[in-house]
Each structure stands twice: as structure tokens, then as C-alpha cells.
Design a protein around this motif. Structure first.
Motif, PDB file in Angstrom:
ATOM      1  N   GLU A   1      81.535  30.155  73.374  1.00  0.00           N
ATOM      2  CA  GLU A   1      81.199  31.188  74.351  1.00  0.00           C
ATOM      3  C   GLU A   1      79.738  31.097  74.741  1.00  0.00           C
TER       4      GLU A   1
ATOM      5  N   PRO B   1      92.833  32.445  70.506  1.00  0.00           N
ATOM      6  CA  PRO B   1      93.090  33.105  71.798  1.00  0.00           C
ATOM      7  C   PRO B   1      94.424  32.772  72.472  1.00  0.00           C
ATOM      8  N   LEU B   2      95.017  31.610  72.182  1.00  0.00           N
ATOM      9  CA  LEU B   2      96.178  31.172  72.963  1.00  0.00           C
ATOM     10  C   LEU B   2      97.378  32.100  72.802  1.00  0.00           C
TER      11      LEU B   2
ATOM     12  N   SER C   1      91.743  40.182  75.483  1.00  0.00           N
ATOM     13  CA  SER C   1      90.906  38.996  75.260  1.00  0.00           C
ATOM     14  C   SER C   1      91.663  37.780  74.755  1.00  0.00           C
ATOM     15  N   ARG C   2      92.939  37.657  75.129  1.00  0.00           N
ATOM     16  CA  ARG C   2      93.685  36.432  74.797  1.00  0.00           C
ATOM     17  C   ARG C   2      93.669  35.483  75.999  1.00  0.00           C
ATOM     18  N   HIS C   3      94.080  34.249  75.749  1.00  0.00           N
ATOM     19  CA  HIS C   3      94.127  33.223  76.789  1.00  0.00           C
ATOM     20  C   HIS C   3      95.588  32.842  77.029  1.00  0.00           C
TER      21      HIS C   3
ATOM     22  N   ARG D   1      95.419  39.126  78.798  1.00  0.00           N
ATOM     23  CA  ARG D   1      94.017  38.965  79.195  1.00  0.00           C
ATOM     24  C   ARG D   1      93.211  40.220  78.886  1.00  0.00           C
TER      25      ARG D   1
END
Length: 318
Positions: free
Chosen positions: A314, A156-157, A182-184, A179
Motif C-alpha cells: 500500500e 483481500p481476494l 476493503s476486499r478485492h 469492496r
């Protein structure tokens, strides 16, 4: 750059031009398609279409939200070898060219002239400053680094990095866009060579090579040590929180003044391995003996485990 809110901007971004179809570009393509975006692929590779479609077959089982049908994903693809035409109708441009400053300057000069005025222009660079890459752009303030951690459709980073000339609104829009897929995103407070995640990875790799080179462990044993200890730990807590917990009820304050008091002395003992021909040959030989050379099988195994970890984390949050 407009002053619209980040959320409204990300909601209207439907077409992404992905420049480059190497490992990182292929991951972005799969991720963007999985979120229903139209993707225009620009690549100098004559076999780019075959490579992208083969890659979708490999990555489709490991996408956010669960496995996808590769054929359905591919329905959102367009291939355009001409750079200017590829970015002309794009809401977002994600560049993935080799780490060559002159090449990227040329690309962004052309992208800056051809892309729509409101397009979000992003680079996957792992080392270069956005000010330097955008030096020849008509408006270099539009360029933001969005550096993923490989593979970008699974991990995700995204490190978001601005330069001194970068428009703050562009940074906000980049964060909102990542975002939305769905990334961080984490915004670095200032640019630094190789950014943060790769510097951490490099520090661990240096000591890993030292331990193997000195005959303490083999390549395979070193990987076992990491995946059965700190790798497992870091999937749930980062280094600072880990040692904050290591201090017991006194937290990091206690740990730094007791067990951590000799940190600097310990750092002096860390290795500085020479990457000579013998070392390189030994690392390659051990890696190939331990893991073979089947890239696709190793990717499937890695992504199966990584998606399982993400799913478990999650569930733990729910």
C-alpha cells in the motif's frame, strides 16, 4: 433484486448474518465488525460465543486499518442459534457451512424464505455452483458465491461466482459490498470446479508433495524455497506479468517463443504423487517437527507477516 446502484446498495447494508463459526466464518466476523457492521452469528456449536470472542482476541491486531480493541469489536455481536431469526433482519447473509451440497441446499431454502426480499445472500463455498446450492430457494437468482482466501480478514481476494440463473444485479451488489469492507473481489467469467485460486494452489501443492515425497527437499525446505522466491515475486506481480517481464523488452511474445517454447514438455515431467498412508504420515511428521502444533502462535506469525506485506504494498502505491 432491486435496480439500485451498487454503491448506494452497499452503503445501506449494515447488518450481516454470518452462518457458521468455523475458520472462515470467524475471519468474516472480525472483518465485518472492524468495518462497523452489526453481525449476527448463527452456529450449531454450543460453545460458539466463546469461540468467536477468543477468535476476536487473536485477529484484532491484524485487521484492515490497524489493530482494534477486541472488546469494542464484540459490542457489535449478536448470537442467534435459530437460523430463521438470525437472517430475518439481515441486509447481507454470508454462509460458511461445510462443503455438503445437500446441507447447503437445505440452508439456502430456509434462508431464502426467511431473509428480507432485498437481502444479499452470499456463500463462502470453495467448490459448489450457486445454481446447485440455490436449487430449492424460492428465488435462486439471489445467491452469489463470495469465496475468500484464508484468512478472510487479512487476505483481500474474494472470488465472486455467479450461476446461469444468478441475477446480474446481485453480482454487482456483491462486488460493491466486498469492496465496502476493503476486499478485492474478482468476478469469475464462468463457474468452474474449485474456482481459480484454489486450483492454482492445488497445482503448486501437488508438485510440492512430489518434491518432498521424492526426497528432493523437506517440507520446511520447500516452504523456504517458495517464500524466498515465487512467493515474494507473486506478492507484487502475477504469473503472466512475471513472465512478460521475463521476456525482457520483447515481453511475453519473446518469452513464449524462446524460454517458454518447451512448456508442454516440462509439464510432462511434473509429479503425480500418490497420497498413500506413508506419504501422508511423512508430511505430517515433517510439518509438526518443523512448525510444532501451536495453532495460535503460527497464526500470529503468519498474520503479522501478511499484514506487513500488505502495508508495504500500500505504501509503495502511494
Amino acid at each position: 433484486m432491486t435496480s439500485q446502484t451498487s454503491e448506494s446498495q452497499s452503503g445501506t447494508r449494515r447488518t450481516v448474518a454470518v452462518i457458521g463459526a468455523g475458520t472462515i466464518g470467524l475471519g468474516w466476523i472480525a472483518l465485518f465488525l472492524a468495518h462497523g457492521l452489526r453481525v449476527v452469528v448463527n452456529s450449531r456449536r454450543p460453545e460458539a460465543e466463546r469461540i468467536v470472542r477468543d477468535s476476536l482476541e487473536l485477529s484484532a491486531p491484524y485487521l484492515p486499518g490497524g489493530p482494534r480493541d477486541p472488546g469494542e469489536l464484540a459490542a457489535g455481536l449478536t448470537f442467534e442459534p435459530d437460523l430463521e431469526r438470525a437472517v430475518a433482519g439481515a441486509d447481507v447473509v454470508q454462509e460458511n457451512a461445510p462443503e455438503n451440497l445437500e446441507l447447503k441446499q437445505e440452508l439456502f431454502e430456509r434462508i431464502g424464505k426467511a431473509a428480507p426480499a432485498g437481502a444479499l445472500i452470499l456463500s463462502s463455498t470453495s467448490t459448489l455452483n450457486p445454481d446447485a446450492m440455490g436449487e430449492r430457494m424460492p428465488d435462486g437468482g439471489r445467491l452469489v458465491v463470495g469465496h475468500p482466501f484464508n484468512p478472510p480478514h487479512v487476505v483481500p481476494l474474494v472470488e465472486v461466482v455467479a450461476g446461469q440463473r444468478t441475477d446480474p444485479a446481485a453480482v454487482e451488489e456483491a462486488v460493491a459490498f466486498y469492496r465496502s469492507v476493503s476486499r478485492h473481489p474478482v468476478v469469475l467469467r464462468k463457474p468452474i470446479l474449485a474456482f481459480a485460486a484454489n486450483r492454482l494452489q492445488s497445482a503448486l501443492l501437488r508438485e510440492s508433495i512430489h518434491l518432498v515425497r521424492e526426497g528432493v527437499v523437506s517440507v520446511e525446505e520447500l516452504d523456504d524455497i517458495v517464500t524466498h522466491s515465487i512467493g515474494l515475486r507473486w506478492a507484487t506481480v502475477g504469473p503472466f506479468l512475471a513472465f512478460h517481464l521475463g521476456g525482457g523488452t520483447g515481453g511475453l511474445r519473446k518469452w513464449l517463443n524462446t524460454l517458454g517454447a518447451g512448456l508442454e514438455q516440462g509439464w510432462e515431467l511434473l509429479g503425480r504423487p500418490r497420497m498413500d498412508e506413508e506419504t501422508i504420515a511423512s508430511l505430517i511428521e515433517q510439518a509438526e517437527e518443523a512448525y510444532g502444533t501451536s495453532y495460535e502462535d503460527l497464526v500470529r506469525a503468519r498474520d503479522t507477516r501478511q499484514t506487513a506485506v500488505l502495508a508495504a504494498l500500500e505504501q509503495a502505491r502511494d
